[in-house]
Scaffold this motif. Structure first.
Motif, PDB file in Angstrom:
ATOM      1  N   PRO A 162      36.868  37.999  50.906  1.00  0.00           N
ATOM      2  CA  PRO A 162      37.367  37.598  49.585  1.00  0.00           C
ATOM      3  C   PRO A 162      37.106  36.120  49.343  1.00  0.00           C
ATOM      4  O   PRO A 162      37.314  35.291  50.227  1.00  0.00           O
ATOM      5  CB  PRO A 162      38.867  37.900  49.672  1.00  0.00           C
ATOM      6  CG  PRO A 162      39.021  38.884  50.779  1.00  0.00           C
ATOM      7  CD  PRO A 162      37.935  38.563  51.760  1.00  0.00           C
ATOM      8  N   ILE A 203      33.643  38.799  38.786  1.00  0.00           N
ATOM      9  CA  ILE A 203      34.810  39.636  39.068  1.00  0.00           C
ATOM     10  C   ILE A 203      35.437  40.065  37.749  1.00  0.00           C
ATOM     11  O   ILE A 203      35.588  39.263  36.833  1.00  0.00           O
ATOM     12  CB  ILE A 203      35.823  38.859  39.944  1.00  0.00           C
ATOM     13  CG1 ILE A 203      35.166  38.464  41.269  1.00  0.00           C
ATOM     14  CG2 ILE A 203      37.066  39.692  40.209  1.00  0.00           C
ATOM     15  CD1 ILE A 203      36.030  37.579  42.143  1.00  0.00           C
ATOM     16  N   LYS A 204      35.835  41.336  37.668  1.00  0.00           N
ATOM     17  CA  LYS A 204      36.230  41.892  36.373  1.00  0.00           C
ATOM     18  C   LYS A 204      37.734  41.902  36.114  1.00  0.00           C
ATOM     19  O   LYS A 204      38.156  42.335  35.049  1.00  0.00           O
ATOM     20  CB  LYS A 204      35.684  43.322  36.237  1.00  0.00           C
ATOM     21  CG  LYS A 204      34.164  43.418  36.279  1.00  0.00           C
ATOM     22  CD  LYS A 204      33.518  42.646  35.130  1.00  0.00           C
ATOM     23  CE  LYS A 204      32.028  42.948  35.015  1.00  0.00           C
ATOM     24  NZ  LYS A 204      31.250  42.461  36.166  1.00  0.00           N
ATOM     25  N   SER A 205      38.535  41.473  37.096  1.00  0.00           N
ATOM     26  CA  SER A 205      39.987  41.482  36.849  1.00  0.00           C
ATOM     27  C   SER A 205      40.686  40.485  37.747  1.00  0.00           C
ATOM     28  O   SER A 205      40.181  40.134  38.825  1.00  0.00           O
ATOM     29  CB  SER A 205      40.569  42.881  37.087  1.00  0.00           C
ATOM     30  OG  SER A 205      40.609  43.167  38.481  1.00  0.00           O
ATOM     31  N   ARG A 249      43.464  41.122  39.225  1.00  0.00           N
ATOM     32  CA  ARG A 249      43.930  41.906  40.373  1.00  0.00           C
ATOM     33  C   ARG A 249      42.854  41.973  41.453  1.00  0.00           C
ATOM     34  O   ARG A 249      43.141  41.870  42.646  1.00  0.00           O
ATOM     35  CB  ARG A 249      44.322  43.308  39.923  1.00  0.00           C
ATOM     36  CG  ARG A 249      44.934  44.169  41.037  1.00  0.00           C
ATOM     37  CD  ARG A 249      45.487  45.471  40.491  1.00  0.00           C
ATOM     38  NE  ARG A 249      46.524  45.236  39.503  1.00  0.00           N
ATOM     39  CZ  ARG A 249      47.789  44.940  39.794  1.00  0.00           C
ATOM     40  NH1 ARG A 249      48.155  44.828  41.067  1.00  0.00           N
ATOM     41  NH2 ARG A 249      48.653  44.746  38.841  1.00  0.00           N
ATOM     42  N   GLU A 250      41.599  42.141  41.048  1.00  0.00           N
ATOM     43  CA  GLU A 250      40.512  42.199  42.017  1.00  0.00           C
ATOM     44  C   GLU A 250      40.320  40.860  42.724  1.00  0.00           C
ATOM     45  O   GLU A 250      39.914  40.807  43.883  1.00  0.00           O
ATOM     46  CB  GLU A 250      39.220  42.586  41.295  1.00  0.00           C
ATOM     47  CG  GLU A 250      38.016  42.758  42.206  1.00  0.00           C
ATOM     48  CD  GLU A 250      36.744  43.078  41.426  1.00  0.00           C
ATOM     49  OE1 GLU A 250      35.664  43.014  42.043  1.00  0.00           O
ATOM     50  OE2 GLU A 250      36.842  43.375  40.215  1.00  0.00           O
ATOM     51  N   HIS A 259      44.132  37.670  46.505  1.00  0.00           N
ATOM     52  CA  HIS A 259      44.306  37.904  47.944  1.00  0.00           C
ATOM     53  C   HIS A 259      45.023  36.675  48.499  1.00  0.00           C
ATOM     54  O   HIS A 259      45.032  35.602  47.878  1.00  0.00           O
ATOM     55  CB  HIS A 259      42.966  38.145  48.640  1.00  0.00           C
ATOM     56  CG  HIS A 259      42.041  36.962  48.632  1.00  0.00           C
ATOM     57  ND1 HIS A 259      41.978  36.049  49.657  1.00  0.00           N
ATOM     58  CD2 HIS A 259      41.144  36.530  47.702  1.00  0.00           C
ATOM     59  CE1 HIS A 259      41.090  35.111  49.373  1.00  0.00           C
ATOM     60  NE2 HIS A 259      40.567  35.388  48.206  1.00  0.00           N
TER      61      HIS A 259
END
Length: 470
Positions: A334, A345-347, A349-350, A353
């Protein structure tokens, strides 16, 4: 006793700015005609080392490159302001002006403020909310390297012998000069570096205008050697970077790294340049797989990290190739700096970390994002969010570890009105989009600065007449 009013500075004289405003007005003449009786607004920034003005550049004739003569009027106008800046002891100033169709102009000079870094265009740069605050990567010190030692190839005696053969007429540094350098730096020089300077002290006066002699020294050591008096420590402060860029960096040293991933180190002794603006240093704080005394390169194009060139100064001078170690693939882990946008990155949340340090939310065509997935992350210290990408800007209040926050004016307005600006911040930035009027941005900046009782951006208002448009 009556106080005397200080003499008016030329930077505060409308006549100093008349040529610049005249050029900007002429460049915007088409817009002024469409606006009718409405005033024309122009803005920009002029510094002692450069400027940012919305002026068209002429296309040179076919077969000829652009020349300064092509923009001589612009250069002359800018240099007039730059001379006034130098006279006033000011590095740069941004401005905004309204010019009515008849030529009457109201010019507002914005700043400077010791709490505001230079920005791009006319908008203010980062606001320094805590005096002398530095971004986290610039505060990071090297990990202990007690187990490291010199490479087996390090051979001060061989190095000195080789250099004496190459430079038989060089003037050596005395032991007193070497000791003085150690006292000034506060660090003991490694034996290889001492061996080098026992052959040549590399002072420019030793060869004067004999460029062949200088080139001979540089060829012998394979770099543009600094004198023993010019050695310096490449600590983080030597790699200056504006907050809005530095806060986006993250430093990391993998377990198989030869060089620690730092901005600077008290163990990086710079002794030369490579002729292209990059510095060479002896590394006394190597990474887990490195050697004490290895030679590293600090790129002038980067603010973080260094490249390993040789395992020892002996290897460097003797042009011995080294065998590198394979490094782990960082892309499989990550990212410490996450960019959320339509092309990455699309969100949120993704991106979330536990190790996330920097979250940048850029241009996005979909629904705005919630910050809920990153609330409570222990290392998140930087948030940048493009206008309209946050579902609820007040969620920022839950990011209690932020030290840097960059938002558009509307999101800052929400935080300010709610009294929800995070008090953990050390610096902040307001993103101005397009040709946005800088005055509302400056007003918001001053509100933020006031929360920390920091020096505000002062506006100096000048009025004058540019006359009819030619």
């Amino acid at each position: 006793m009556a106080t005397q009013r200080p003499p008016r500075r030329s930077i505060d004289d409308f006549a100093t700015w008349h040529p610049v405003l005249g050029l900007l007005r002429a460049a915007e003449a088409g817009k002024a005609a469409k606006a009718g009786a409405d005033p024309l607004r122009v803005s920009g920034r002029i510094g002692r080392g450069g400027w940012s003005l919305a002026l068209p550049r002429p296309v040179p004739p076919r077969g000829r490159a652009s020349q300064t003569e092509d923009i001589q009027d612009e250069i002359d106008a800018v240099e007039r302001v730059q001379a006034a800046l130098a006279e006033a002891g000011v590095d740069d100033v941004s401005f905004s002006a309204e010019i009515d169709p008849a030529g009457t102009a109201v010019l507002r000079l914005l700043g400077p403020s010791p709490a505001v870094e230079p920005g791009i265009g006319s908008a203010p740069g980062a606001l320094i909310l805590a005096e002398d605050a530095l971004p986290e990567p610039w505060r990071r010190l090297p990990d202990p390297s007690d187990g490291a030692g010199p490479a087996s190839s390090a051979d001060p005696e061989s190095l000195e012998r080789t250099l004496r053969e190459r430079l038989p007429d060089a003037i050596s540094a005395t032991e007193e000069e070497i000791a003085a350098a150690e006292a000034r730096l506060g660090v003991r020089l490694p034996e290889e570096l001492k061996a080098l300077y026992r052959v040549t002290r590399a002072r420019r006066e030793d060869w004067g205008k004999d460029y062949e002699a200088a080139e001979g020294v540089f060829a012998a050591v394979r770099c543009e050697l600094s004198s023993v008096d010019e050695l310096y420590i490449a600590e983080a402060s030597t790699r200056h970077c504006l907050w809005e860029f530095a806060a986006m960096e993250a430093v990391e040293t993998p377990p198989d790294a030869e060089v620690q991933g730092l901005v600077g180190s008290p163990g990086w002794i710079v002794f030369a340049e490579n002729g292209g603006g990059d510095q060479l240093a002896v590394d006394l704080t190597p990474g887990p797989r490195g050697h004490t005394g290895q030679i590293i390169l600090l790129s002038h194009e980067e603010s973080v990290g260094a490249e390993l060139l040789a395992d020892s100064l002996t290897d460097w001078v003797l042009e011995r190739e080294r065998r590198g170690h394979p490094h782990r693939n960082r892309s499989e882990e990550p990212p410490l700096v996450a960019h959320v946008n339509h092309a990455s990155i699309k969100s949120v949340r993704e991106a979330a970390h536990p190790g996330l340090e920097v979250l940048s939310i850029g241009v996005w065509d979909g629904a705005p994002f919630s910050l809920a997935p990153v609330i409570g992350l222990p290392r998140l210290r930087t948030l940048c969010a493009y206008a309209g990408t946050l579902a609820d800007p007040l969620e920022i209040a839950g990011l209690t570890g932020l030290e840097f926050l960059e938002l558009g004016p509307q999101d800052w307005r929400v935080l300010l009105d709610a009294g929800a600006v995070p008090r953990s911040l050390s610096a902040a930035c307001i993103t101005a989009y397009g040709d946005q009027d800088p005055l509302p941005v400056v007003a918001i900046a001053n509100e933020i600065l006031a929360l920390w009782d920091r020096p505000r951006i002062i506006q100096t208002v000048l009025e004058g007449d540019l006359g009819p448009l030619a």
